[in-house]
Scaffold this motif. Structure first.
Motif, PDB file in Angstrom:
ATOM      1  N   ASP A  53       0.831  -1.213   0.000  1.00 35.39           N
ATOM      2  CA  ASP A  53       0.000   0.000   0.000  1.00 35.39           C
ATOM      3  C   ASP A  53       0.858   1.252   0.000  1.00 35.39           C
ATOM      4  OD1 ASP A  53      -2.619  -0.482  -0.285  1.00 35.39           O
ATOM      5  OD2 ASP A  53      -3.085  -0.685   1.841  1.00 35.39           O
ATOM      6  N   ASP A  54       1.927   1.241  -0.785  1.00 37.39           N
ATOM      7  CA  ASP A  54       2.862   2.373  -0.861  1.00 37.39           C
ATOM      8  C   ASP A  54       3.618   2.614   0.438  1.00 37.39           C
ATOM      9  OD1 ASP A  54       2.887   3.110  -3.441  1.00 37.39           O
ATOM     10  OD2 ASP A  54       1.316   4.615  -3.290  1.00 37.39           O
ATOM     11  N   LYS A  55       3.527   1.664   1.379  1.00 38.67           N
ATOM     12  CA  LYS A  55       4.242   1.825   2.648  1.00 38.67           C
ATOM     13  C   LYS A  55       5.373   0.811   2.704  1.00 38.67           C
ATOM     14  CE  LYS A  55       0.690   4.054   5.283  1.00 38.67           C
ATOM     15  NZ  LYS A  55      -0.388   3.954   6.213  1.00 38.67           N
ATOM     16  N   SER A  75       6.615   8.674  10.977  1.00 37.89           N
ATOM     17  CA  SER A  75       5.302   8.974  11.566  1.00 37.89           C
ATOM     18  C   SER A  75       5.102  10.471  11.790  1.00 37.89           C
ATOM     19  CB  SER A  75       5.126   8.217  12.874  1.00 37.89           C
ATOM     20  OG  SER A  75       6.158   8.539  13.744  1.00 37.89           O
ATOM     21  N   ILE A  76       6.073  11.285  11.386  1.00 33.43           N
ATOM     22  CA  ILE A  76       5.899  12.739  11.497  1.00 33.43           C
ATOM     23  C   ILE A  76       5.399  13.306  10.170  1.00 33.43           C
ATOM     24  CG2 ILE A  76       7.071  14.946  11.903  1.00 33.43           C
ATOM     25  CD1 ILE A  76       8.856  13.465  13.919  1.00 33.43           C
ATOM     26  N   CYS A  77       6.073  12.946   9.071  1.00 35.45           N
ATOM     27  CA  CYS A  77       5.614  13.481   7.771  1.00 35.45           C
ATOM     28  C   CYS A  77       4.720  12.488   7.034  1.00 35.45           C
ATOM     29  CB  CYS A  77       6.800  13.870   6.907  1.00 35.45           C
ATOM     30  SG  CYS A  77       7.854  12.481   6.460  1.00 35.45           S
ATOM     31  N   LEU A  78       4.552  11.290   7.593  1.00 39.59           N
ATOM     32  CA  LEU A  78       3.723  10.220   7.016  1.00 39.59           C
ATOM     33  C   LEU A  78       4.178   9.824   5.613  1.00 39.59           C
ATOM     34  CD1 LEU A  78       0.138  11.362   8.121  1.00 39.59           C
ATOM     35  CD2 LEU A  78       1.745   9.949   9.366  1.00 39.59           C
ATOM     36  N   ASP A  79       5.466  10.012   5.338  1.00 42.58           N
ATOM     37  CA  ASP A  79       6.043   9.672   4.042  1.00 42.58           C
ATOM     38  C   ASP A  79       7.142   8.636   4.260  1.00 42.58           C
ATOM     39  OD1 ASP A  79       6.192  10.012   1.309  1.00 42.58           O
ATOM     40  OD2 ASP A  79       6.131  12.194   1.464  1.00 42.58           O
ATOM     41  N   CYS A 135      12.651  15.798  10.068  1.00 39.81           N
ATOM     42  CA  CYS A 135      11.503  15.635  10.972  1.00 39.81           C
ATOM     43  C   CYS A 135      11.975  15.475  12.414  1.00 39.81           C
ATOM     44  CB  CYS A 135      10.675  14.418  10.579  1.00 39.81           C
ATOM     45  SG  CYS A 135       9.880  14.572   8.985  1.00 39.81           S
ATOM     46  N   PRO A 152       8.423  11.008  19.563  1.00 37.04           N
ATOM     47  CA  PRO A 152       6.998  11.216  19.278  1.00 37.04           C
ATOM     48  C   PRO A 152       6.148   9.955  19.397  1.00 37.04           C
ATOM     49  CG  PRO A 152       8.340  12.290  17.618  1.00 37.04           C
ATOM     50  CD  PRO A 152       9.265  11.461  18.445  1.00 37.04           C
ATOM     51  N   LEU A 153       6.749   8.783  19.197  1.00 39.24           N
ATOM     52  CA  LEU A 153       5.953   7.557  19.239  1.00 39.24           C
ATOM     53  C   LEU A 153       5.870   6.926  20.623  1.00 39.24           C
ATOM     54  CD1 LEU A 153       6.813   5.827  15.875  1.00 39.24           C
ATOM     55  CD2 LEU A 153       4.550   6.422  16.654  1.00 39.24           C
ATOM     56  N   ARG A 192      12.061  14.150  -3.760  1.00 36.44           N
ATOM     57  CA  ARG A 192      12.237  14.476  -2.341  1.00 36.44           C
ATOM     58  C   ARG A 192      13.539  15.255  -2.114  1.00 36.44           C
ATOM     59  NH1 ARG A 192      10.119  12.088   2.745  1.00 36.44           N
ATOM     60  NH2 ARG A 192      10.697  13.749   4.162  1.00 36.44           N
ATOM     61  N   MET A 250      12.969  18.933  -2.817  1.00 33.21           N
ATOM     62  CA  MET A 250      12.212  19.590  -1.736  1.00 33.21           C
ATOM     63  C   MET A 250      13.088  19.788  -0.500  1.00 33.21           C
ATOM     64  SD  MET A 250       8.351  18.035  -1.967  1.00 33.21           S
ATOM     65  CE  MET A 250       8.717  16.550  -1.137  1.00 33.21           C
TER      66      MET A 250
END
Lengths: 321, 234
Positions: free
Chosen positions: A196-198, A218-222, A240, A263-264, A295, A298
């Protein structure tokens, strides 16, 4: 074949003697505890299982297991670090390292060493899990859970080690460069799966253990870019993690405050000892080149902006503005 | 019919375009996830998302609570330095609940000290629904309602039901954006059957009936919400 025998056979079959978990000795300790319990039951003094605090187990079982776990993780981290340094070094440093590490190691030998280290880590993780399971069978105390929590906070949980993920990536990188096959190919026991692209790194061993490491920040979800692993084992993009630790990219994660939390898992003090996962970075750049190029563009803009902001604030502070 | 609270935008810090671009990318992903797989009892709002930093979400009153049958529109405001600062969520209608104040805010620790960049809007909405199910009486926003909940539950239930009927009974039809609208989100998988079904349901409800995104949970599943709160506090 029982796991204890399989484990012993594996440890004996290794070329050099590495620290391991004394499964036999620890099992004997637990057996002694069980026999004590049965004799108590015959007396009629206590029913059920072993009491909450057992001097036999808690006095010698946990301290020795803790020492063994520390020795295993220490040895694993050191060897992984050395192997990866050897692979990632360039120029004069590389030749010096090749020269000092006794004799030249062939490409195949490097692959094998990487695979052996991953196997060593995972089989020891299984051994620790099995012995703690056995402890929980005999006792109904909370000591087992507390010990697991303590192991995690001390960062001696081997599957938490950032070097494990890096070693898997290293192993896959070497196989890829040797075979020149696509990144989606199954590399022996390790594979990079896009579900699923993950992206996830998966590793199977002994049919009893499967390690899955998610490569989504898990911060930028990328997908993680320029990944770093905090000492708690969670992986984020470098930018991140800098933002989460409230530090500039110029100062880096070393300057993060001790009270900054992951963060997690919300564990404090995990940023200063973060590890840059260069092998994983290489693996991902080969696996999804279009995404990587986009990427990079960016990130370049963002990093230039952050660096500019940092130096402007430094100049203002210097000039007393 | 629903008496709405004034939806004033919370003050935003000075906008940095580059920082906002990072936030927009993350919010785009969350919007995508929310559209594909919203939490139980949650669905998109009636109007299309024009600004990534401001959404409308609808929470359908959970079954087996005094809010059952109610339709609660929620305003979601994201700061420009999201996800490093929490979003602000406001109920647009009046809700009779121990943890919701007069301005429609739900005071939870995850919006203050316990905020983490790893939390997503889906998790926050799940948290909202779980608090509707099971109020946090140890830190109430409205002490009178909390007291009533503890000592005169029947009266509380009756009043909550009356408020729901009075302020939150207007049906809202969700707006599911067409397939290619979400600009900064990942490329789509060829088709999403669940989403297509939801869009069809939303389009066919011209009569004004509420199209809930999920089948309501049964009474026996109520403990899910209690467990959710433990997860957020842990």
């Amino acid at each position: 074949m029982k796991f204890a025998k399989k484990y012993e056979k594996y440890m004996k079959g290794m070329d050099e003697e590495l620290p391991g978990v004394g499964l036999k000795r620890l099992k004997k300790l637990l057996k002694k505890c069980r026999s004590d319990l049965q004799s108590h039951e015959n007396d009629g003094s206590s029913a059920g299982r072993c009491p909450g605090h057992c001097s036999v187990c808690d006095g010698s079982f946990f301290p020795s297991l803790l020492n063994e776990m520390s020795a295993v993780i220490g040895c694993f981290n050191e060897k992984a670090k050395k192997l990866l340094e050897l692979h990632l070094a360039s120029g004069f440093k590389k030749y010096t390292m090749w020269f000092t590490s006794k004799g030249h190691k062939s490409h195949g030998a490097l692959i094998q060493q990487g695979k052996d280290l991953v196997t060593y880590a995972i089989i020891n993780a299984v051994a620790m899990r099995k012995i703690l399971k056995k402890y929980d069978k005999i006792h109904y105390s909370k000591q087992g859970q507390e010990f697991k929590a303590q192991a995690q906070s001390l960062h001696i949980e081997i599957l938490q080690s950032p070097w494990l993920c890096e070693l898997m990536a290293f192993y896959m990188n070497l196989r890829r460069s040797k075979k020149n096959n696509g990144a989606m190919e199954l590399f022996g026991d390790c594979s990079l799966v896009f579900d699923d692209d993950k992206p996830t790194i998966s590793c199977n061993l002994f049919d009893s253990m499967r390690v899955d490491i998610s490569l989504t920040c898990s911060i930028c979800l990328d997908t993680v870019f320029d990944p770093v692993a905090l000492s708690c084992g969670h992986i984020y993009c470098y930018l991140c993690s800098c933002s989460a630790a409230s530090v500039t990219i110029v100062d880096g994660l070393k300057s993060a405050e001790r009270k900054s939390k992951c963060p997690l898992c919300r564990q404090a003090g995990v940023f200063p000892n973060a590890v840059h996962l260069d092998e994983l970075n290489m693996l991902l750049s080969y696996s999804c080149p279009e995404y990587w190029e986009k990427r990079i563009q960016m990130e370049r803009v963002e990093r230039v902006r952050l660096a500019k902001e940092h130096w402007e604030s430094q100049c203002r502070a210097f000039l007393g503005m | 019919m629903g008496s709405e609270l004034p939806a004033a935008a919370p003050p935003q810090p000075k906008r940095s375009t580059a920082a906002a671009a990072v936030a927009r990318r993350r919010i785009g992903r969350e919007l995508w996830q929310f559209w594909l797989d919203p939490p139980p009892y949650c669905r998109p709002g009636p109007s299309p998302v024009k600004d990534h930093f401001h959404w409308e979400v609808v929470i359908d009153g959970p079954a087996a609570t005094p809010y059952a049958g109610g339709v609660f529109p929620v305003d979601v405001w994201f700061p420009y330095d999201y996800p490093f600062r929490p979003p602000k969520l406001f109920f647009k209608t009046k809700v009779y609940h121990p943890n919701i104040d007069g301005k429609g805010r739900m005071a939870l620790d995850i919006f203050q000290d316990n905020w983490s960049p790893a939390l997503t809007i889906n998790k926050l909405l799940l948290c909202f629904v779980s608090v509707l199910f099971d109020p946090l009486l140890d830190r109430p926003t409205n002490r009178c309602i909390a007291k009533q909940y503890k000592h005169e539950y029947e009266a509380y239930e009756e009043k909550a039901r009356a408020w729901t009927q009075k302020h939150s009974s207007t049906p809202i039809v969700s707006h599911y954006p067409p397939y290619a609208v979400i600009g900064s989100t990942p490329p789509a998988v060829p088709h999403f059957p669940a989403t297509a079904a939801r869009r069809k349901a939303a389009a066919s409800s011209a009569s004004g009936s509420v199209s809930s995104s999920r089948i309501p949970l049964l009474m026996k599943d109520e403990s899910i919400w209690r467990r959710t709160m433990k997860f957020f506090q842990g």
